[in-house]
Design an enzyme around this catalytic site. Structure first.
Site, PDB file in Angstrom:
ATOM      1  N   GLY A 180       0.848  -1.191   0.000  1.00  0.00           N
ATOM      2  CA  GLY A 180       0.000   0.000   0.000  1.00  0.00           C
ATOM      3  C   GLY A 180       0.881   1.238   0.000  1.00  0.00           C
ATOM      4  O   GLY A 180       1.901   1.279   0.683  1.00  0.00           O
TER       5      GLY A 180
ATOM      6  N   ALA B 185      -0.165   6.550   4.547  1.00  0.00           N
ATOM      7  CA  ALA B 185       0.594   5.802   5.548  1.00  0.00           C
ATOM      8  C   ALA B 185       1.710   4.999   4.880  1.00  0.00           C
ATOM      9  O   ALA B 185       2.861   5.031   5.330  1.00  0.00           O
ATOM     10  CB  ALA B 185      -0.336   4.880   6.336  1.00  0.00           C
TER      11      ALA B 185
ATOM     12  N   HIS C 157     -20.608   9.144   6.947  1.00  0.00           N
ATOM     13  CA  HIS C 157     -20.332  10.575   6.836  1.00  0.00           C
ATOM     14  C   HIS C 157     -21.617  11.326   6.536  1.00  0.00           C
ATOM     15  O   HIS C 157     -22.355  10.957   5.630  1.00  0.00           O
ATOM     16  CB  HIS C 157     -19.312  10.809   5.729  1.00  0.00           C
ATOM     17  CG  HIS C 157     -18.684  12.159   5.794  1.00  0.00           C
ATOM     18  ND1 HIS C 157     -19.378  13.298   5.522  1.00  0.00           N
ATOM     19  CD2 HIS C 157     -17.430  12.539   6.117  1.00  0.00           C
ATOM     20  CE1 HIS C 157     -18.557  14.332   5.675  1.00  0.00           C
ATOM     21  NE2 HIS C 157     -17.374  13.897   6.029  1.00  0.00           N
TER      22      HIS C 157
ATOM     23  N   SER D 259     -17.009  17.674   1.536  1.00  0.00           N
ATOM     24  CA  SER D 259     -16.263  17.845   2.791  1.00  0.00           C
ATOM     25  C   SER D 259     -17.151  18.439   3.875  1.00  0.00           C
ATOM     26  O   SER D 259     -17.913  19.372   3.643  1.00  0.00           O
ATOM     27  CB  SER D 259     -15.086  18.781   2.584  1.00  0.00           C
ATOM     28  OG  SER D 259     -14.578  19.164   3.843  1.00  0.00           O
TER      29      SER D 259
ATOM     30  N   ARG E  21     -19.595  13.508  13.365  1.00  0.00           N
ATOM     31  CA  ARG E  21     -20.153  12.835  12.196  1.00  0.00           C
ATOM     32  C   ARG E  21     -21.247  11.837  12.533  1.00  0.00           C
ATOM     33  O   ARG E  21     -22.283  11.805  11.879  1.00  0.00           O
ATOM     34  CB  ARG E  21     -19.033  12.116  11.454  1.00  0.00           C
ATOM     35  CG  ARG E  21     -18.075  13.080  10.849  1.00  0.00           C
ATOM     36  CD  ARG E  21     -16.930  12.396  10.164  1.00  0.00           C
ATOM     37  NE  ARG E  21     -16.166  13.400   9.422  1.00  0.00           N
ATOM     38  CZ  ARG E  21     -15.076  13.153   8.730  1.00  0.00           C
ATOM     39  NH1 ARG E  21     -14.590  11.927   8.689  1.00  0.00           N
ATOM     40  NH2 ARG E  21     -14.454  14.103   8.087  1.00  0.00           N
TER      41      ARG E  21
ATOM     42  N   HIS F 130     -18.120   6.012   4.873  1.00  0.00           N
ATOM     43  CA  HIS F 130     -16.982   6.846   4.520  1.00  0.00           C
ATOM     44  C   HIS F 130     -15.654   6.312   5.019  1.00  0.00           C
ATOM     45  O   HIS F 130     -14.639   6.392   4.335  1.00  0.00           O
ATOM     46  CB  HIS F 130     -17.228   8.240   5.108  1.00  0.00           C
ATOM     47  CG  HIS F 130     -16.118   9.190   4.885  1.00  0.00           C
ATOM     48  ND1 HIS F 130     -15.657   9.493   3.627  1.00  0.00           N
ATOM     49  CD2 HIS F 130     -15.348   9.903   5.739  1.00  0.00           C
ATOM     50  CE1 HIS F 130     -14.663  10.364   3.728  1.00  0.00           C
ATOM     51  NE2 HIS F 130     -14.435  10.612   4.989  1.00  0.00           N
TER      52      HIS F 130
ATOM     53  N   LEU G  84      -6.036  11.891   7.956  1.00  0.00           N
ATOM     54  CA  LEU G  84      -4.768  12.287   7.337  1.00  0.00           C
ATOM     55  C   LEU G  84      -3.703  12.361   8.416  1.00  0.00           C
ATOM     56  O   LEU G  84      -2.559  11.937   8.234  1.00  0.00           O
ATOM     57  CB  LEU G  84      -4.935  13.636   6.644  1.00  0.00           C
ATOM     58  CG  LEU G  84      -5.969  13.678   5.508  1.00  0.00           C
ATOM     59  CD1 LEU G  84      -6.085  15.085   4.932  1.00  0.00           C
ATOM     60  CD2 LEU G  84      -5.594  12.701   4.406  1.00  0.00           C
TER      61      LEU G  84
END
Lengths: 260, 642
Positions: free
Chosen positions: B43, B47, B269, B287, B333, B404, B444
């Protein structure tokens, strides 16, 4: 809605390809172009044939994976600022014949059907599209103010999604919008100054080596760019390239920065 | 059921000093020895790319794998809103402590304190690192970094790059990775999908992959395997995840012995574009930064079919502001999503399907001017117009919750290592930092924290613990041959069925069931029903799926079939976990466990633990292992955003 599709099929890089006819029936106008292909592919699969291979991932116009040339235009639209995945069938006429081909450029060999190999773009980044900063060695983020205008312009350039439509739309197969955008982003920011000169030379050389052509001011690149990146970044790239040559000649130090 | 307690290897000492203590006492690997260690990073999103680049900088021999054609395509790129960091540049009272507390509370007290504290501590270094890389964060006129507030926080600690923060951070990590590739320190394998983990003497020592262009199945040996393969939101078929996102790497590691923790913790979300029809292939997120300036409302009366502009102020229900006056439209959320569902269940939803609520910018445009709103959210308004054909400057957006993010993932200890020694797990693929609900702009942060600043320090703990001479293997070891054979056998089996249904039809069927029974709210009856249906669906898949073509070339149906086969097993695990956790917490809402006001009601006496499931064989009941959550710093409280 119904459409008559002429779709490029090609088994692999070494085989010859040809256009194949497909019918797309009962397509909802709100379906995206890729969803229309999904529907077609479900039918192809149920008939026991191999579905049409095409690339996509995020399907929201940011990952740069989808890469179809539709009716001769990469991403299907001039001046729309969209990727293939953001093109909706409501923008086509019912009953229309639609040509679907891969992105075509010398530096993008075909992998299968509508999928191309764009690793040439990665190698341009490898040549210098970065700031050499070891993890953990950075000063405080606010130690160095960046004028908002520079930061905003850098962001305009940085918005590039690396799809390669610019090269596919260019009669010369030029990737100068892609390369110019990354060079501009990094040269506009103070963090990019240390390697500014050598970066321009290295990226431009790699671009040539990959077989991308030159710019002859046609601006198809900007017109098909999903992020509407301005062709003025190509001019900026040329300036960076010339300046880096000059400083290298004068000071024998190609890494020295040039104040903007 | 076993009550075997998992060792989370949390360092001793007070919470504030654990990470420093760890670093001080941690084993180091000498520079000339690092290159002798091969690290397999699977991946290359935030990360994976940040870890691969940093480990290569440190001198390890790194091989990095991704199924995309380039590491720049990973779905981290789609994160819009921003990244949190406890910089307190806004002088509004933020601190490491406060970010820590907000994250623990936001996660509904179901995360590990020590990990979250460390996350808050390293958050500041992430911003420094990214700015130094040339990430063009938004700035103020004075040239310093701008911030905004984000769902679930009362301070402005979110750094952003227009609505493309994930893209810019990923490109920063991607560029660092490409630099290491150019230097020869990382060997990159794009278009390569990991299909199994190779376990030798109980340690993860390699992987088996399939080259997606040639179909070639190959083995790679390493001293450790790092999975940074993202989340499993596509178990629901429709989600905001990219089409390629899947559970295969983590689930196959699970089948090789890695425990899967809290799989029922999924995040819905609140601000996505509503579903249009059954042809739809994915959902698009708007967003939640939009909630800073947008007001959420539905009509007060049911079945009100008037245009939004025709509904007078007094007949609108700004339900988030009404129910949660102190957080209002910025409520977290999970809470915002459920409130939207409640309004729609009550018959007050908007749009043709009735599955939508308004997000209205009229007041902000009046207050700030249309230019400011365009500057803040222009690209989001553009996305909305492209998809719906509507102009959100003129009329309110229609939004609805969508799957989400997944907080669950492979269980890891403080060192980000799974119970399967040698297997490290980063980013969304692990379970560690977000508890039962993730706050906005924290994904993030976690992905980059894990990759840049945590794993590079914790990896030597494992490497130094193993006798390198005894535990180095090549792909000639029989375990590689056996694993390769198993992978090939499954590929052949998928190709040989040639049944009557497409892979996608199974994926869609599973997704609908998961959304209905294991989605925004879950009940015992619904989960039991799903647990009846999934095995039957799986049986049919293995009898009746049609995977056209062959395995020796690019075959997207085959790729998808393997992933859907895993979802068909994994969906069951999600339901098992959701059924066993009879409390409500964060994104996991059990209808049987709610307060009088309909909020999630935790059961701390019985469920203050992370549930880590052990694979016991195909179709067999998995075994539960518990990691009790001990809170040294925070007091468990009923979460309130009123």
């Amino acid at each position: 809605m119904n459409f008559h599709l002429k779709i490029w099929r090609q088994r692999d890089a070494d085989s010859a390809g040809q256009l194949e006819d497909h019918e797309a029936r009962d397509i909802p106008p709100s379906a995206s172009f890729l969803e229309m292909l999904d529907i077609v592919n479900e039918g192809v699969t149920l008939r026991g044939d191999e579905p049409i291979a095409h690339d996509s991932d995020c399907r929201e116009g940011i990952c740069g994976t989808c890469s179809l040339t539709i009716n001769g235009v990469p991403h299907g639209n001039f001046k729309a600022g969209i990727a293939t995945c953001q093109l909706h069938m409501r923008t086509f006429k019912d009953g229309e014949t639609i040509y679907v081909e891969p992105f075509r450029a010398k530096a993008f060999p075909i992998v299968r059907d509508l999928i191309v190999d764009r690793s040439s773009l990665d190698r341009i980044i490898q040549a210098g599209g970065y700031v050499s900063v070891r993890t953990g060695s950075a000063p405080d983020a606010n130690a160095l103010p960046v004028p908002k205008q520079s930061a905003d312009l850098a962001m305009d350039a940085a918005a590039c999604i690396g799809c390669g439509a610019c090269a596919a739309a260019c009669p010369n197969g030029s990737a100068m919008l892609f390369t110019g955008a990354k060079l501009s982003q990094l040269s506009l920011l103070p963090q990019g100054q240390a390697e500014r000169g050598q970066r321009a030379v290295a990226m431009v050389r790699q671009m040539d080596k990959e077989g991308f052509g030159n710019c002859s001011n046609i601006y198809n690149c900007s017109a098909v760019c999903p992020k509407e990146i301005s062709a003025s970044f190509i001019a900026r790239m040329n300036r960076e390239y010339v300046l880096s040559g000059l400083t290298a000649g004068l000071s024998n130090n190609p890494t020295r920065g040039n104040g903007e | 059921m076993s009550d075997l307690v998992l060792d989370s290897k949390i360092p001793s000492g007070p919470l504030e000093q654990k990470w420093d203590h760890f670093k001080l006492g941690a084993k180091l690997i000498a520079p000339n020895n690092k290159r002798k260690y091969t690290v397999l990073v699977v991946g290359s999103g935030l990360a994976g790319a940040s870890a691969a680049a940093t480990l290569a900088e440190q001198g390890y021999d790194v091989k990095c794998f991704c199924f995309h054609d380039s590491p720049r395509r990973a779905h981290s790129i789609a994160a819009q809103g921003g990244i949190n960091a406890a910089k307190n540049y806004q002088n509004d009272g933020d601190s490491v402590e406060r970010l820590f507390y907000d994250t623990i509370k936001g996660g509904d007290f179901r995360s590990r304190e020590a990990n979250v504290y460390r996350l808050a501590q390293v958050s500041t270094s992430i911003i420094d690192q990214c700015v130094a890389q040339g990430v063009p964060f938004a700035r103020e006129y004075g040239g310093l970094l701008a911030n905004r507030s984000f769902g679930g926080a009362q301070v402005s600690r979110t750094f952003y790059a227009r609505g493309q923060t994930g893209q810019q951070l990923l490109l920063g990590a991607y560029q660092a990775l490409e630099r290491q590739i150019a230097l020869g320190a990382v060997k990159m394998y794009p278009k390569t999908e990991m299909l199994d983990v190779v376990v030798i003497d109980g340690h993860a020592k390699g992987i088996v992959t399939r080259n997606l262009v040639t179909g070639q199945v190959s083995s790679f040996a390493g001293d450790t395997v790092v999975l940074a393969t993202g989340g499993y939101g596509n178990a629901y078929y429709l989600s905001t995840n990219a089409k390629g996102c899947n559970v295969t790497a983590t689930y196959r590691a699970h089948k090789r012995g890695a425990y899967f923790a809290n799989p029922c913790y999924t995040q819905i979300h609140p601000t996505c574009i509503p579903v249009e029809g059954d042809f739809q292939s994915k959902l698009t997120l708007m967003s939640e930064s939009l909630r800073n300036d947008g007001r959420v409302w539905v009509p007060k009366s049911r079945d009100d079919k008037r245009q939004p502009a025709d509904i007078p102020e007094g007949e609108r229900d700004y339900y988030l502001e009404r129910k949660y006056p102190s957080y209002g439209n910025l409520a977290p959320r999970d809470i915002s999503s459920r409130a939207a569902k409640e309004a729609c269940d009550d018959g007050r939803g908007v749009g043709e399907s009735g599955l939508g609520v308004y997000l209205d910018f009229a007041d902000s445009i009046k207050r700030l001017g249309v230019d400011t709103i365009r500057e803040r959210y222009g690209n989001l308004f553009d996305i909305y117009r492209t998809i719906t054909g509507e102009d959100a400057y003129q009329r309110p957006m229609r939004i609805f919750p969508a799957v989400h993010y997944t907080m669950g993932g492979l269980w890891v200890d403080y060192n980000l290592m799974s119970n399967l020694p040698g297997l490290h797990v980063l980013g969304e693929a692990n379970f560690s930092d977000h508890g039962a609900n993730r706050l906005g702009a924290s994904a993030l942060m976690q992905g980059l924290a894990d990759g840049y600043f945590v794993l590079p320090y914790t990896l030597p703990v494992y490497l130094a613990s193993v006798d390198k001479k005894k535990a180095s293997y090549t792909t000639d070891h029989p375990a590689f041959k056996e694993t390769e054979a198993a992978v090939n056998a499954q590929l052949q089996r998928l190709l040989s069925i040639k049944g009557k249904r497409t892979v996608t039809s199974f994926h869609r069927e599973l997704g609908l069931l998961m959304w209905d029974k294991c989605g925004m709210s879950r009940s015992e009856a619904g989960l039991r029903e799903a647990l009846q249906k999934i095995p039957a669906m799986r049986e049919e898949f293995w009898q009746n799926v049609n995977v056209p073509g062959s395995g020796d070339c690019l075959n997207q149906s085959l790729e998808l079939a393997g992933r859907v086969a895993d979802f068909l097993e994994f969906g069951e695990l999600m339901c098992v976990d959701a059924l066993h956790r009879t409390e409500s917490c964060g994104g996991h809402f059990r209808e049987e466990s709610q307060t009088e006001e309909g909020e999630a009601l935790r059961d701390d006496a019985n469920f203050a633990y992370s549930a880590a499931w052990e694979y016991k064989g195909y179709g067999a009941e998995p075994e539960l292992h518990k990691e009790p959550l001990e809170f040294e710093k925070v007091h468990l409280a009923q979460r309130s955003y009123k």
